[in-house]
Design a protein around this motif. Structure first.
Motif, PDB file in Angstrom:
ATOM      1  N   TYR A  31       0.830  -1.206   0.000  1.00  0.00           N
ATOM      2  CA  TYR A  31       0.000   0.000   0.000  1.00  0.00           C
ATOM      3  C   TYR A  31       0.860   1.250   0.000  1.00  0.00           C
ATOM      4  O   TYR A  31       2.037   1.208   0.363  1.00  0.00           O
ATOM      5  CB  TYR A  31      -0.983  -0.015   1.171  1.00  0.00           C
ATOM      6  CG  TYR A  31      -0.346  -0.025   2.541  1.00  0.00           C
ATOM      7  CD1 TYR A  31      -0.028  -1.224   3.177  1.00  0.00           C
ATOM      8  CD2 TYR A  31      -0.079   1.166   3.210  1.00  0.00           C
ATOM      9  CE1 TYR A  31       0.547  -1.228   4.432  1.00  0.00           C
ATOM     10  CE2 TYR A  31       0.492   1.160   4.476  1.00  0.00           C
ATOM     11  CZ  TYR A  31       0.811  -0.032   5.075  1.00  0.00           C
ATOM     12  OH  TYR A  31       1.380  -0.041   6.313  1.00  0.00           O
ATOM     13  N   CYS A  32       0.230   2.355  -0.408  1.00  0.00           N
ATOM     14  CA  CYS A  32       0.921   3.646  -0.457  1.00  0.00           C
ATOM     15  C   CYS A  32       1.128   4.144   0.973  1.00  0.00           C
ATOM     16  O   CYS A  32       0.184   4.175   1.756  1.00  0.00           O
ATOM     17  CB  CYS A  32       0.071   4.631  -1.261  1.00  0.00           C
ATOM     18  SG  CYS A  32       0.655   6.323  -1.152  1.00  0.00           S
ATOM     19  N   ARG A  33       2.351   4.500   1.310  1.00  0.00           N
ATOM     20  CA  ARG A  33       2.657   4.916   2.689  1.00  0.00           C
ATOM     21  C   ARG A  33       2.254   6.367   2.967  1.00  0.00           C
ATOM     22  O   ARG A  33       2.431   6.859   4.079  1.00  0.00           O
ATOM     23  CB  ARG A  33       4.157   4.729   2.975  1.00  0.00           C
ATOM     24  CG  ARG A  33       4.622   3.290   2.765  1.00  0.00           C
ATOM     25  CD  ARG A  33       4.091   2.371   3.856  1.00  0.00           C
ATOM     26  NE  ARG A  33       4.180   0.973   3.472  1.00  0.00           N
ATOM     27  CZ  ARG A  33       4.322  -0.032   4.343  1.00  0.00           C
ATOM     28  NH1 ARG A  33       4.397   0.206   5.632  1.00  0.00           N
ATOM     29  NH2 ARG A  33       4.361  -1.270   3.927  1.00  0.00           N
ATOM     30  N   ARG A  34       1.715   7.033   1.954  1.00  0.00           N
ATOM     31  CA  ARG A  34       1.215   8.397   2.173  1.00  0.00           C
ATOM     32  C   ARG A  34      -0.286   8.393   2.428  1.00  0.00           C
ATOM     33  O   ARG A  34      -0.783   9.154   3.230  1.00  0.00           O
ATOM     34  CB  ARG A  34       1.530   9.299   0.957  1.00  0.00           C
ATOM     35  CG  ARG A  34       2.978   9.531   0.713  1.00  0.00           C
ATOM     36  CD  ARG A  34       3.614  10.413   1.794  1.00  0.00           C
ATOM     37  NE  ARG A  34       3.248  11.819   1.667  1.00  0.00           N
ATOM     38  CZ  ARG A  34       2.747  12.548   2.666  1.00  0.00           C
ATOM     39  NH1 ARG A  34       2.524  12.014   3.839  1.00  0.00           N
ATOM     40  NH2 ARG A  34       2.456  13.810   2.490  1.00  0.00           N
ATOM     41  N   CYS A  35      -1.028   7.538   1.699  1.00  0.00           N
ATOM     42  CA  CYS A  35      -2.489   7.579   1.846  1.00  0.00           C
ATOM     43  C   CYS A  35      -3.086   6.244   2.288  1.00  0.00           C
ATOM     44  O   CYS A  35      -4.243   6.191   2.699  1.00  0.00           O
ATOM     45  CB  CYS A  35      -3.147   8.028   0.541  1.00  0.00           C
ATOM     46  SG  CYS A  35      -3.042   6.811  -0.787  1.00  0.00           S
ATOM     47  N   GLY A  36      -2.337   5.173   2.192  1.00  0.00           N
ATOM     48  CA  GLY A  36      -2.821   3.871   2.656  1.00  0.00           C
ATOM     49  C   GLY A  36      -3.568   3.060   1.621  1.00  0.00           C
ATOM     50  O   GLY A  36      -4.020   1.951   1.901  1.00  0.00           O
ATOM     51  N   ALA A  64       5.006   7.876  -3.058  1.00  0.00           N
ATOM     52  CA  ALA A  64       3.564   8.130  -3.048  1.00  0.00           C
ATOM     53  C   ALA A  64       2.910   7.606  -4.321  1.00  0.00           C
ATOM     54  O   ALA A  64       3.535   7.545  -5.382  1.00  0.00           O
ATOM     55  CB  ALA A  64       3.298   9.619  -2.897  1.00  0.00           C
ATOM     56  N   CYS A  65       1.635   7.227  -4.212  1.00  0.00           N
ATOM     57  CA  CYS A  65       0.905   6.713  -5.374  1.00  0.00           C
ATOM     58  C   CYS A  65       0.423   7.890  -6.232  1.00  0.00           C
ATOM     59  O   CYS A  65       0.428   9.030  -5.775  1.00  0.00           O
ATOM     60  CB  CYS A  65      -0.269   5.866  -4.906  1.00  0.00           C
ATOM     61  SG  CYS A  65      -1.630   6.805  -4.204  1.00  0.00           S
ATOM     62  N   PRO A  66      -0.028   7.630  -7.476  1.00  0.00           N
ATOM     63  CA  PRO A  66      -0.476   8.740  -8.342  1.00  0.00           C
ATOM     64  C   PRO A  66      -1.601   9.550  -7.698  1.00  0.00           C
ATOM     65  O   PRO A  66      -1.687  10.751  -7.894  1.00  0.00           O
ATOM     66  CB  PRO A  66      -0.973   8.013  -9.599  1.00  0.00           C
ATOM     67  CG  PRO A  66      -0.305   6.689  -9.586  1.00  0.00           C
ATOM     68  CD  PRO A  66      -0.066   6.338  -8.156  1.00  0.00           C
ATOM     69  N   ASP A  67      -2.423   8.871  -6.898  1.00  0.00           N
ATOM     70  CA  ASP A  67      -3.550   9.539  -6.248  1.00  0.00           C
ATOM     71  C   ASP A  67      -3.111  10.614  -5.251  1.00  0.00           C
ATOM     72  O   ASP A  67      -3.832  11.563  -4.980  1.00  0.00           O
ATOM     73  CB  ASP A  67      -4.359   8.453  -5.508  1.00  0.00           C
ATOM     74  CG  ASP A  67      -5.813   8.817  -5.418  1.00  0.00           C
ATOM     75  OD1 ASP A  67      -6.374   9.160  -6.476  1.00  0.00           O
ATOM     76  OD2 ASP A  67      -6.361   8.775  -4.308  1.00  0.00           O
ATOM     77  N   CYS A  68      -1.941  10.439  -4.672  1.00  0.00           N
ATOM     78  CA  CYS A  68      -1.448  11.364  -3.640  1.00  0.00           C
ATOM     79  C   CYS A  68      -0.684  12.549  -4.203  1.00  0.00           C
ATOM     80  O   CYS A  68      -0.455  13.516  -3.492  1.00  0.00           O
ATOM     81  CB  CYS A  68      -0.451  10.640  -2.731  1.00  0.00           C
ATOM     82  SG  CYS A  68      -1.212   9.564  -1.568  1.00  0.00           S
ATOM     83  N   GLN A  69      -0.253  12.421  -5.463  1.00  0.00           N
ATOM     84  CA  GLN A  69       0.618  13.463  -6.015  1.00  0.00           C
ATOM     85  C   GLN A  69      -0.094  14.820  -5.968  1.00  0.00           C
ATOM     86  O   GLN A  69      -1.233  14.949  -6.392  1.00  0.00           O
ATOM     87  CB  GLN A  69       1.012  13.143  -7.474  1.00  0.00           C
ATOM     88  CG  GLN A  69       1.658  11.775  -7.653  1.00  0.00           C
ATOM     89  CD  GLN A  69       3.055  11.667  -7.019  1.00  0.00           C
ATOM     90  OE1 GLN A  69       3.731  12.659  -6.827  1.00  0.00           O
ATOM     91  NE2 GLN A  69       3.460  10.457  -6.684  1.00  0.00           N
TER      92      GLN A  69
HETATM   93 ZN   LIG Z   1      -1.226   7.403  -2.016  1.00  0.00          ZN
END
Ligand SMILES: [Zn+2]
Ligand SMILES: [Zn+2]
Length: 264
Positions: free
Chosen positions: A69-74, A86-91
């Protein structure tokens, strides 16, 4: 005279210890006879060594807690889908917490257990505590954490429910030095977040809802927020913003489940 008195006292205390041991052994056996171990989720009978869940329930639960999982948003994401961690969703998003760790996805048996836990089945704390500890151990911030801060409920909501589920989870966390702090408080009653649809409405709903107590010790500290579910992250983000404003050096987040995705 003095020596023999001391010896007597030792004998008495040894006997008491033995007696206590014997009584607890008998009571333990009686307990097992009257209340045999059952799976805390489906109530099927299990052996004492099965850690509170039957094999099927463990398998279902572990299926909800697998994967990267993405460690910025989970959110679920392959490790190859990350850019700068970070995943593309968090950028480009403004996320006030530095990292997040989660046990799993808010789906299937993990979702059912969290819902049951919130509705009063507090005996599920052992299983959910196990999952929270696994997530914490797998995080990159376990060693740096100095305070666990459960996301607070408004006092009126806690009065109705009788407990704050985030505090129960925080109390189950195993850590050699970090302490639980309740110096972050909810100063305004907010509408229940799942009742609202849009992420913007969720952000508005929690704006200004949290504050730190005057005697707080958050300055220059590394803090880990603890909650049961992250949906859009508006609540965790607002808590992290308030903690950073109070001088926190780092704010991490630990949740049982991240909602908004499906394992199927
Ligand atoms: Zn993310
Ligand atoms: Zn079961």
């Amino acid at each position: 005279m003095f020596v023999s008195g001391g010896a007597e006292r030792i004998i008495v205390s040894v006997d008491r210890a033995k007696l206590k041991q014997g009584v607890s052994f008998v009571l333990g056996g009686l307990n097992q006879l009257l209340w045999p171990a059952v799976c805390v989720n489906c109530r099927r009978s299990i052996s004492e060594t099965d850690n509170n869940l039957c094999e099927d329930c463990w398998n279902e639960l572990l299926a909800c807690t697998a994967g990267d999982y993405c460690r910025r948003c989970g959110r679920d994401v392959s490790r190859f889908g990350l850019l700068d961690g970070a995943c593309p969703d968090c950028q480009g998003r403004q996320i006030h917490f530095d990292q997040i760790a989660r046990a799993g996805i808010y789906d299937k048996s993990l979702r059912e257990m969290i819902l049951a836990f919130k509705k009063g089945r507090t005996e599920l704390d052992s299983v959910l505590g196990f999952l929270a500890n696994s997530a914490l151990q797998g995080s990159g911030f376990v060693n740096g954490t100095e305070f666990f801060v459960p996301v607070p409920l408004h006092w009126s909501r806690r009065l109705v429910r009788g407990y704050n589920q985030a505090i129960i989870i925080a109390k189950k966390l195993k850590h050699p030095s970090a302490k639980i702090s309740t110096e972050l408080v909810r100063i305004r009653r907010t509408k229940s977040q799942p009742a609202m649809a849009s992420p913007a409405a969720r952000v508005r709903n929690v704006a200004g809802a949290f504050a730190v107590r005057r005697q707080h010790q958050f300055a220059d500290r590394k803090i880990c927020l603890v909650d049961d579910i992250k949906t859009t992250g508006a609540t965790l983000n607002e808590c992290a913003r308030v903690l950073k404003q109070a001088g926190a050096a780092k704010v991490f987040a630990l949740v049982l489940a991240v909602a908004g995705q499906s394992t199927s």
